[in-house]
Design a protein around this motif. Structure first.
Motif, short mmCIF file in Angstrom:
data_model
loop_
_atom_site.label_atom_id
_atom_site.label_comp_id
_atom_site.label_asym_id
_atom_site.label_seq_id
_atom_site.Cartn_x
_atom_site.Cartn_y
_atom_site.Cartn_z
N THR A 194 58.34 7.28 -32.40
CA THR A 194 57.93 6.39 -33.47
C THR A 194 56.84 5.47 -32.96
N VAL A 250 57.63 2.70 -44.21
CA VAL A 250 56.43 3.38 -43.74
C VAL A 250 56.87 4.75 -43.23
N GLY A 251 56.39 5.80 -43.88
CA GLY A 251 56.75 7.16 -43.50
C GLY A 251 58.07 7.58 -44.11
N THR A 270 54.83 2.17 -33.73
CA THR A 270 54.85 0.98 -34.58
C THR A 270 53.68 0.05 -34.31
N PRO A 319 52.21 6.71 -43.17
CA PRO A 319 51.63 6.11 -41.96
C PRO A 319 50.10 6.06 -42.00
N THR A 369 51.30 -0.57 -37.35
CA THR A 369 51.89 -1.36 -38.42
C THR A 369 51.99 -2.82 -38.00
N THR A 391 59.71 1.39 -39.93
CA THR A 391 58.77 2.42 -39.48
C THR A 391 59.45 3.65 -38.90
#
Length: 167
Positions: free
Chosen positions: A60, A136-137, A62, A149, A65, A111
């Motif tokens: 992942t 997100v996603g 992040t 994303p 973001t 996320t």
């Protein structure tokens, strides 16, 4: 010191104290109207708080973001605080998200799949009228805004953090 002199000193001190009490109280009493609420100590008391919630899912990313949320905060008038939280293993997901809402997170951005599941569990329990959720996603959730994303940008996050985007 004689007992009579000691009583005289104590009486004088008592009279002086009694005379000062009304004088000290009068500025505090004001005009007799209803007291007003104290002003916030800092902008933290009144700021919008965007909280990025992540878990430990492998792979992942992040950083993008979090960087975009930071840019939203810097571009605003100083009334947005951005914080990042990593959900520990072994906690009840909905309870953890609820604690973020109680801490004053007005927007919770997720996320990864585990954090998304935590928000889904929280939204299933009961709505959070003072909080927005952004996923997100992954799949979209009912009650949460969704961004792919690739669509994460300062403008997109600014809309969802301020509530200008449809939920």
């Amino acid at each position: 010191m004689s007992p009579s002199r000691r009583r005289g000193v104590l009486a004088a001190a008592g009279t002086a104290t009694a005379g000062l009490a009304p004088a000290a109280w009068s500025p505090l009493a004001g005009s007799g109207g209803a007291p007003s609420a104290p002003a916030p100590v800092s902008h933290v008391d009144t700021a919008t708080r965007a909280c990025l919630l992540t878990a430990t899912d492998a792979g992942t990313e992040t950083t993008g973001t979090l960087a975009a949320l930071g840019q939203v905060a810097r571009a605003g008038s100083g009334h947005l605080i951005v914080q990042s939280y990593r959900m520990p293993t072994g906690v009840k997901p909905a309870a953890y998200v609820n604690s973020l809402v109680q801490l004053g997170c007005s927007t919770v951005v997720t996320t990864d799949d585990r954090a998304r599941s935590a928000v889904a569990a929280r939204l299933t329990e009961r709505p959070a009228p003072k909080a927005r959720f952004v996923v997100v996603g992954g799949r979209a959730l009912t009650g949460a805004a969704h961004l792919s994303p690739d669509a994460v940008s300062v403008q997109a996050l600014s809309r969802v953090v301020t509530g200008a985007a449809a939920r």
